[in-house]
Scaffold this motif. Structure first.
Motif, PDB file in Angstrom:
ATOM      1  N   TYR A  11       0.888  -1.148  -0.284  1.00 64.18           N
ATOM      2  CA  TYR A  11      -0.143  -0.021  -0.004  1.00 64.18           C
ATOM      3  C   TYR A  11       0.821   1.211   0.052  1.00 64.18           C
ATOM      4  CZ  TYR A  11      -3.113  -3.703   1.546  1.00 64.18           C
ATOM      5  OH  TYR A  11      -3.803  -4.882   1.505  1.00 64.18           O
ATOM      6  N   GLY A  12       0.267   2.272  -0.284  1.00 60.98           N
ATOM      7  CA  GLY A  12       1.010   3.504  -0.611  1.00 60.98           C
ATOM      8  C   GLY A  12       1.291   4.364   0.568  1.00 60.98           C
ATOM      9  N   MET A  36      -9.707   4.516  -1.600  1.00 61.72           N
ATOM     10  CA  MET A  36      -9.024   4.768  -2.871  1.00 61.72           C
ATOM     11  C   MET A  36     -10.422   4.962  -3.834  1.00 61.72           C
ATOM     12  SD  MET A  36      -8.730   2.962  -5.929  1.00 61.72           S
ATOM     13  CE  MET A  36      -8.814   0.881  -5.573  1.00 61.72           C
ATOM     14  N   VAL A  37     -11.410   4.151  -3.764  1.00 63.62           N
ATOM     15  CA  VAL A  37     -12.541   4.409  -4.907  1.00 63.62           C
ATOM     16  C   VAL A  37     -13.063   5.524  -4.693  1.00 63.62           C
ATOM     17  CG1 VAL A  37     -14.542   3.305  -5.541  1.00 63.62           C
ATOM     18  CG2 VAL A  37     -12.827   1.873  -5.097  1.00 63.62           C
ATOM     19  N   GLY A  38     -13.392   5.983  -3.382  1.00 64.32           N
ATOM     20  CA  GLY A  38     -13.967   7.414  -3.109  1.00 64.32           C
ATOM     21  C   GLY A  38     -13.169   8.486  -3.604  1.00 64.32           C
ATOM     22  N   LEU A  39     -11.881   8.456  -3.470  1.00 61.42           N
ATOM     23  CA  LEU A  39     -11.008   9.516  -3.900  1.00 61.42           C
ATOM     24  C   LEU A  39     -10.923   9.655  -5.211  1.00 61.42           C
ATOM     25  CD1 LEU A  39      -8.071   9.162  -1.341  1.00 61.42           C
ATOM     26  CD2 LEU A  39      -9.694  11.269  -1.855  1.00 61.42           C
ATOM     27  N   ALA A  91      -5.246  15.955  -8.398  1.00 66.64           N
ATOM     28  CA  ALA A  91      -4.606  15.635  -6.995  1.00 66.64           C
ATOM     29  C   ALA A  91      -5.290  14.693  -6.001  1.00 66.64           C
ATOM     30  CB  ALA A  91      -4.681  17.126  -6.418  1.00 66.64           C
ATOM     31  N   LEU A  92      -6.582  14.537  -6.223  1.00 65.69           N
ATOM     32  CA  LEU A  92      -7.484  13.751  -5.393  1.00 65.69           C
ATOM     33  C   LEU A  92      -6.958  12.398  -5.830  1.00 65.69           C
ATOM     34  CD1 LEU A  92     -11.199  14.875  -5.047  1.00 65.69           C
ATOM     35  CD2 LEU A  92      -9.336  14.638  -3.186  1.00 65.69           C
ATOM     36  N   ILE A  93      -7.171  12.143  -7.189  1.00 67.29           N
ATOM     37  CA  ILE A  93      -6.728  10.578  -7.522  1.00 67.29           C
ATOM     38  C   ILE A  93      -5.383  10.296  -7.046  1.00 67.29           C
ATOM     39  CG2 ILE A  93      -6.402   9.137  -9.612  1.00 67.29           C
ATOM     40  CD1 ILE A  93      -8.555  10.904 -11.145  1.00 67.29           C
ATOM     41  N   SER A  94      -4.309  11.313  -7.208  1.00 65.51           N
ATOM     42  CA  SER A  94      -3.071  11.220  -6.546  1.00 65.51           C
ATOM     43  C   SER A  94      -3.082  10.514  -5.297  1.00 65.51           C
ATOM     44  CB  SER A  94      -2.095  12.295  -7.022  1.00 65.51           C
ATOM     45  OG  SER A  94      -2.105  12.391  -8.344  1.00 65.51           O
ATOM     46  N   ILE A  95      -3.892  11.295  -4.453  1.00 69.07           N
ATOM     47  CA  ILE A  95      -3.886  10.805  -3.201  1.00 69.07           C
ATOM     48  C   ILE A  95      -4.617   9.524  -3.035  1.00 69.07           C
ATOM     49  CG2 ILE A  95      -5.060  11.398  -0.746  1.00 69.07           C
ATOM     50  CD1 ILE A  95      -5.247  14.384  -1.749  1.00 69.07           C
ATOM     51  N   GLY A  96      -5.558   9.128  -4.089  1.00 64.94           N
ATOM     52  CA  GLY A  96      -5.892   7.848  -3.876  1.00 64.94           C
ATOM     53  C   GLY A  96      -4.928   6.803  -4.193  1.00 64.94           C
TER      54      GLY A  96
END
Length: 521
Positions: A184-185, A263-266, A284-289
């Motif tokens: 995981y990240g 992950m899916v929510g972001l 940015a949101l997808i990158s946080i995901g």
């Protein structure tokens, strides 16, 4: 039409789900109307199912090796012998109630007799008991906490597994993951580390807090999925029903405590922001995901297409004509997106004090060998007709499927570039391809493509098929995690899936009510 049916269909404006809001007066009126209706009874049946699933999980779920809480409450009998049988039956009755309620609500949603706010309320109702459940259908949350404890105690989770830090977390990690570094990240490791700092070595408190940490992801799904459906002229109510209220999603993501929730929510929220022309915020949101789990990154190349399309539309609206150098426009959007991605990931990595070792740790999923992934299905098929063992065949089928997957991903990215709808459809196809062709797949992986694909116009036949698939995958795994191995269990799961699919269009497909009416009194 009965008086109750008239009440259910009185409000076409709200019933289509397009004007639901989060305002308290509206939600209060929705609650009052819902309680008196068919959808209200379905909601209560699902809530009862969630309660029963939670209660049964105390014995049949992924319980602790040593559970002092159950022992102190004199409930440890639920984990053994006849108590375990009773717990398992209770959990399965609960799951069945949730599936029946979900199908009933789907039938109501298809005829526009339920409001978007009502489904949002029902989502909250159904997850409330699950917040306090033992981890259901998976032991992953114990691995999450063990990885957080590794970072907390000075270890690098990308170099060592839970075995490097013996203790209560290590004792409860599934044997498959004991020596596996974290896949995981850094963003998720920071969450897990923070939770273990708060709860110490208290696994019960850690599990509940981990669930609470996942809830923002569910809230983002509740907002973004209907928005995407509205944007693409789909049905917001049906989308929310399929992608969020789905028992496969709620029981696994919330009951099972999986970081897919975040992950899916972001990811879907980032897609929604990109469609709102807030491209940097969306990336940015997808990158946080991505810093939670790597699969979110699959959306990023398609977001670049959306950005390029918007730039082209902006030029046309301003009367500037077509872009003379399309490759320059693409390079500009792609490079800005790459800068945002690198900044987000770099900040998370520096804060967590870790590198990129988790990329190689993604191969740890190779230890999972179940028939939800095509490479494993093909390998099993070969072993049925040849004297070869499973592992040697997997060493061939998995690389072949990897090559096919890469080709599908690249081809999909290039093919689905001409419109917003193309790009988002491409994301859904890419996620489906990963679920099917990757070396291993698990039930909660289906939440990835469901969240994106639900936004499009879906025919009733396809909805029936999806309802059947979700029901089968929900029923064919055991409450403590492993897939069913007996043919009887698989056959019953298949029967349940067929009945669920048919019931979405036809009430009482087994004609049980008709048989009851014919009985002599």
């Amino acid at each position: 039409m009965t008086l109750e049916d008239q009440r259910d269909s009185r409000s076409p404006t709200l019933a289509d789900g397009t004007k639901g809001t989060f305002s308290l007066p509206t939600i209060r009126s929705d609650i009052a109307a819902m309680v008196r209706s068919k959808r209200g009874r379905a909601a209560m049946l699902g809530f009862l199912g969630a309660v029963l699933t939670t209660v049964g999980g105390f014995g049949a779920g992924s319980t602790l090796v040593t559970d002092r809480l159950l022992e102190d409450a004199h409930l440890s009998w639920m984990r053994f012998g006849h108590g375990l049988v009773l717990s398992s039956m209770t959990a399965w009755v609960g799951v069945a109630c949730m599936i029946v309620a979900w199908i009933q609500l789907g039938r109501i949603a298809l005829v526009h007799n339920v409001a978007l706010n009502e489904l949002r309320i029902i989502v909250g109702m159904w997850i409330l008991p699950l917040i306090f459940a033992v981890p259901m259908f998976s032991r992953d949350t114990y691995s999450y906490l063990a990885q957080g404890a590794l970072l907390r105690d000075g270890f690098d989770p990308y170099r060592v597994g839970a075995a490097a830090n013996p203790g209560v977390f290590f004792d409860n990690v599934s044997a498959v993951w004991i020596n596996t570094p974290s896949p995981y990240g850094p963003g998720f490791l920071l969450i897990a580390e923070g939770i273990t700092k708060v709860v110490g070595n208290n696994l019960v408190a850690g599990t509940i807090l981990m669930r609470l940490a996942m809830l923002p992801g569910l809230a983002l799904m509740v907002w973004a999925v209907p928005y995407l459906a509205r944007h693409f002229h789909g049905k917001p109510v049906v989308a929310l029903w399929l992608a969020v209220l789905n028992p496969l999603v709620l029981i696994h993501l919330i009951g099972g405590v999986h970081n897919e929730t975040l992950m899916v929510g972001l990811m879907v929220a980032g897609i929604a922001l990109a469609l709102k022309r807030k491209h940097i915020a969306g990336i940015a949101l997808i990158s946080i995901g991505f810093t939670i789990k790597a699969m979110a990154a699959l959306a990023l190349p398609f977001i670049v297409w959306i950005w390029v399309i918007h730039e082209r539309e902006r030029r046309e609206a301003a009367g500037e004509g077509p872009e003379p150098y399309p490759m320059i426009a693409f390079a500009k959007c792609a490079s800005l997106g790459a800068i945002v991605f690198a900044s987000v990931y770099g900040a998370a990595s520096v804060t967590a004090g870790v590198g990129i070792g988790w990329v190689s740790a993604l191969q740890g999923s190779n230890q999972i060998k179940n028939w939800l992934s095509l490479p494993t299905v093909l390998a099993h098929a070969v072993t049925w007709f040849t004297p070869l063992g499973l592992d040697p065949v997997l060493s061939v089928t998995r690389p072949i499927c990897w090559v096919v997957l890469i080709a599908v991903l690249v081809g999909t990215w290039w093919r689905f570039r001409r419109s917003e709808q193309d790009a988002v459809a491409g994301i859904a196809i890419a996620l489906i391809a990963v679920v099917i062709l990757s070396p291993a797949a698990l039930p909660w992986y289906y939440s990835w493509p469901l969240a994106v694909g639900a936004c499009f116009v879906i025919s009733p036949r396809l909805l029936m098929f999806l309802a059947g698939i979700c029901t089968f995958v929900m029923l064919v795994f055991l409450p403590d995690g492993p897939p069913a191995s007996g043919p009887l269990h698989v056959a019953l799961a298949l029967l349940g899936a067929v009945v669920a699919a048919i019931s979405l269009r036809f009430e009482d497909p087994l004609r049980l009510r008709a048989q009851k009416a014919r009985r002599p009194r």
